[in-house]
Design a protein around this motif. Sequence first.
Motif, PDB file in Angstrom:
ATOM      1  N   ILE B 170       0.853  -1.194   0.000  1.00  0.00           N
ATOM      2  CA  ILE B 170       0.000   0.000   0.000  1.00  0.00           C
ATOM      3  C   ILE B 170       0.883   1.236   0.000  1.00  0.00           C
ATOM      4  O   ILE B 170       1.850   1.309   0.757  1.00  0.00           O
ATOM      5  CB  ILE B 170      -0.901   0.022   1.261  1.00  0.00           C
ATOM      6  CG1 ILE B 170      -1.688  -1.277   1.382  1.00  0.00           C
ATOM      7  CG2 ILE B 170      -1.832   1.229   1.249  1.00  0.00           C
ATOM      8  CD1 ILE B 170      -2.590  -1.587   0.235  1.00  0.00           C
ATOM      9  N   ASP B 174      -2.687   4.970  -2.629  1.00  0.00           N
ATOM     10  CA  ASP B 174      -3.868   4.223  -2.198  1.00  0.00           C
ATOM     11  C   ASP B 174      -4.628   4.991  -1.117  1.00  0.00           C
ATOM     12  O   ASP B 174      -5.862   4.962  -1.077  1.00  0.00           O
ATOM     13  CB  ASP B 174      -3.444   2.835  -1.694  1.00  0.00           C
ATOM     14  CG  ASP B 174      -2.727   2.033  -2.777  1.00  0.00           C
ATOM     15  OD1 ASP B 174      -3.346   1.788  -3.828  1.00  0.00           O
ATOM     16  OD2 ASP B 174      -1.549   1.687  -2.586  1.00  0.00           O
ATOM     17  N   ARG B 263      -6.056  -0.571   7.251  1.00  0.00           N
ATOM     18  CA  ARG B 263      -7.038  -1.502   6.678  1.00  0.00           C
ATOM     19  C   ARG B 263      -7.172  -1.360   5.162  1.00  0.00           C
ATOM     20  O   ARG B 263      -8.072  -1.922   4.555  1.00  0.00           O
ATOM     21  CB  ARG B 263      -8.400  -1.276   7.341  1.00  0.00           C
ATOM     22  CG  ARG B 263      -8.338  -1.518   8.842  1.00  0.00           C
ATOM     23  CD  ARG B 263      -9.638  -1.204   9.505  1.00  0.00           C
ATOM     24  NE  ARG B 263     -10.592  -2.294   9.339  1.00  0.00           N
ATOM     25  CZ  ARG B 263     -11.736  -2.361  10.000  1.00  0.00           C
ATOM     26  NH1 ARG B 263     -12.063  -1.422  10.861  1.00  0.00           N
ATOM     27  NH2 ARG B 263     -12.556  -3.362   9.820  1.00  0.00           N
ATOM     28  N   GLU B 265      -6.544  -1.584   1.105  1.00  0.00           N
ATOM     29  CA  GLU B 265      -6.084  -2.511   0.069  1.00  0.00           C
ATOM     30  C   GLU B 265      -5.556  -1.679  -1.090  1.00  0.00           C
ATOM     31  O   GLU B 265      -5.843  -0.494  -1.172  1.00  0.00           O
ATOM     32  CB  GLU B 265      -7.278  -3.317  -0.464  1.00  0.00           C
ATOM     33  CG  GLU B 265      -7.845  -4.297   0.501  1.00  0.00           C
ATOM     34  CD  GLU B 265      -8.903  -5.131  -0.203  1.00  0.00           C
ATOM     35  OE1 GLU B 265      -8.577  -5.758  -1.237  1.00  0.00           O
ATOM     36  OE2 GLU B 265     -10.046  -5.129   0.260  1.00  0.00           O
ATOM     37  N   ALA B 279     -11.306  -1.528  -5.001  1.00  0.00           N
ATOM     38  CA  ALA B 279     -10.127  -2.303  -4.664  1.00  0.00           C
ATOM     39  C   ALA B 279      -9.601  -2.927  -5.950  1.00  0.00           C
ATOM     40  O   ALA B 279     -10.389  -3.277  -6.836  1.00  0.00           O
ATOM     41  CB  ALA B 279     -10.489  -3.386  -3.656  1.00  0.00           C
ATOM     42  N   THR B 281      -8.604  -5.738  -6.466  1.00  0.00           N
ATOM     43  CA  THR B 281      -9.153  -7.094  -6.625  1.00  0.00           C
ATOM     44  C   THR B 281     -10.479  -7.113  -7.402  1.00  0.00           C
ATOM     45  O   THR B 281     -10.827  -8.107  -8.009  1.00  0.00           O
ATOM     46  CB  THR B 281      -9.370  -7.739  -5.238  1.00  0.00           C
ATOM     47  OG1 THR B 281     -10.055  -6.803  -4.412  1.00  0.00           O
ATOM     48  CG2 THR B 281      -8.041  -8.096  -4.587  1.00  0.00           C
ATOM     49  N   THR B 399       1.046  -1.083  -8.142  1.00  0.00           N
ATOM     50  CA  THR B 399      -0.010  -1.706  -8.954  1.00  0.00           C
ATOM     51  C   THR B 399       0.313  -1.551 -10.438  1.00  0.00           C
ATOM     52  O   THR B 399       0.106  -2.476 -11.238  1.00  0.00           O
ATOM     53  CB  THR B 399      -1.377  -1.075  -8.622  1.00  0.00           C
ATOM     54  OG1 THR B 399      -1.619  -1.246  -7.222  1.00  0.00           O
ATOM     55  CG2 THR B 399      -2.502  -1.708  -9.423  1.00  0.00           C
ATOM     56  N   ASP B 411      -3.011  -7.251  -8.736  1.00  0.00           N
ATOM     57  CA  ASP B 411      -2.772  -6.901  -7.330  1.00  0.00           C
ATOM     58  C   ASP B 411      -1.270  -7.029  -7.042  1.00  0.00           C
ATOM     59  O   ASP B 411      -0.712  -8.126  -7.174  1.00  0.00           O
ATOM     60  CB  ASP B 411      -3.575  -7.862  -6.441  1.00  0.00           C
ATOM     61  CG  ASP B 411      -3.538  -7.454  -4.973  1.00  0.00           C
ATOM     62  OD1 ASP B 411      -2.567  -6.797  -4.559  1.00  0.00           O
ATOM     63  OD2 ASP B 411      -4.488  -7.805  -4.247  1.00  0.00           O
ATOM     64  N   ARG B 413       0.368  -7.187  -4.417  1.00  0.00           N
ATOM     65  CA  ARG B 413       0.736  -7.982  -3.240  1.00  0.00           C
ATOM     66  C   ARG B 413       1.156  -9.403  -3.628  1.00  0.00           C
ATOM     67  O   ARG B 413       1.854 -10.078  -2.891  1.00  0.00           O
ATOM     68  CB  ARG B 413      -0.430  -8.005  -2.237  1.00  0.00           C
ATOM     69  CG  ARG B 413      -0.659  -6.642  -1.590  1.00  0.00           C
ATOM     70  CD  ARG B 413      -1.881  -6.613  -0.732  1.00  0.00           C
ATOM     71  NE  ARG B 413      -3.096  -6.888  -1.495  1.00  0.00           N
ATOM     72  CZ  ARG B 413      -4.327  -6.769  -1.004  1.00  0.00           C
ATOM     73  NH1 ARG B 413      -4.492  -6.381   0.249  1.00  0.00           N
ATOM     74  NH2 ARG B 413      -5.382  -7.036  -1.752  1.00  0.00           N
TER      75      ARG B 413
END
Lengths: 167, 416
Positions: B170, B174, B263, B265, B279, B281, B399, B411, B413
């Motif tokens: 993040i 974001d 918190r 994403e 998000a 995702t 990203t 994503d 991550r």
Amino acid sequence: MIRGRAWVLGDNISTDHIISGKYKYSKMGRLEDMVQYVFADVIPGFYEKVRPGDVIVAGRGFGYGSSREHAARLLKLVGIGAVIAKSFHRIFYRNAINSGLPVIIANEIPRVTEEGDIIEVYLEEGLVINKTKNVAEHVSPIPEPLLSILKSGGLIEYIKKFGRLPW
Amino acid sequence: MGLTLTEKILNSKLGRVPAPGEHVVVRVDYVYMHDGTFPLALRVLREAGMESRVDASRLVLFIDHAAPAPSVAAALVHQEMRKFARTHGVRLFDVGTGISHQVMVEEGYAKPGRLIIGADSHTVTLGAMAVFATGVGSTDAAIAAATGKMWLRVPEQVRVRLHGGLPQGIMGKDVALALIGDIGSDGAIYKALEFQGDINALSIDARLTISNMSVEAGAKAGLFPVDEATAIKASKLFGRSYAVLEPDRDAEYSDEIELEMNRLEPMVAAPPSVDNTKAVTEVEGVEVDQIFIGSCTNGRFEDFAEAAKILKGRRVREGVRCIAIPASRRVFRALMETGILDVFVSAGCSVTYGTCGPCLGAHFGLLGEGEVAVSTTNRNFVGRMGHASSKVYLASPLTAAASAVEGRITDPRKYM
């Protein structure tokens, strides 16, 4: 008094919608050459169809985006008499005043107005009327120094006329 | 009663604390313009008969929007800017120096407590250094260059409380996208946002990104305090001294917004508006044609260093273009010296420097019909980066890098 047909637009009309960067930067400094590209990507044929005195009626956040003053100046240049919206982004609002383009914050008129309705604007009285729908709305008057700029036709005209700034 | 940052700065300019909604005339410390807004400003100065009154000690010029000149029209504008700068003794940062907002910080113009206006909406970037900085049009900038003054409506001040640290993957971008998604692109019109809380979790580069995007929620300014730690970090980063400026503990705000950074994403702003946030995702798998890492939002050292973590040893997916533009020559050099630039070149990115070009569809990477881009910039309006049917997803450099490798929105991550 300003009187014209309404062009009805939604929320978040941006400076890119009004004059896109790709057209602006192909012409750089030449304001007059950009006129044909006003709303080019969003209202096909706008430039041919707009008539002097026409009014834009929009939703929230009109003038979102760039500081490009061309957006306000070009609307004035194509003949738009006033922009009525539920709210304005602040740089556009400043640019419009400085360019001599009346900008009015209203709620009821954007709610009831349909494309082509006849709109009348009484700036000093703070009144907007949709003649077609027979709806009148009292709006907050524009602060005095800003109104005096509008009445002169823009900040340059004001300075030329009075030899100083209005504040 | 204590004072907010906004009140402290306006108080120092006016000698009193004005009330929100009041119209005041203030002296500005600096005004700047670029090749996009200068031509109209010059026309204003000439038509108003004020060109000879330009105060060279307050005006700074940048050639950064269409640089190097992509057209003869642009070249003529640049020529005129150089001539104007010479004639009036005005400081001009020419082609390749970098994007105005980044250079204003690097060069030490953006000192805490100053009031700076720029003929560019992203002037709010300087708020990360506790500067009351706001964007104006060409006429306002021209008049301020000649008179040293501008009028402004004193904004309501809103406290944005940031909580927690940044989870892995993040970035500041974001945080900015989540905030704009929450309050909407008109959620802060006429207001000054003051960021507080766990801001120490945010690097200076991340803060510059967040301040930069505060205008996308309509804010007039987006300010961070400069505490001792920030002042030291900024001094090391830019080689210039920075003072401390914080709001008083008992300062009062008209409103408060809470945001839990811990918190978050990875986020995107899907076309066609900046507050259409989701998000990553939710849109994973959307095929892309172009990636752009750069701009006044995300063209800083940290942005490239983070993206390089994913790009290192990998290649941009075949058939996808990846454009990488550090926001200034100083950033470019730092990336060169640390070997990060090599990662981008080896991955197959087109690397250049010193322009805003792709962000606003001026040059270097316009999109064709129906093409899709992931961009670290700040706007995704209809046709912003090219053809009216093209689409732009705004995202963090992480990203963007992950999406470049896969050729579809990904994503980041997954790679961490």
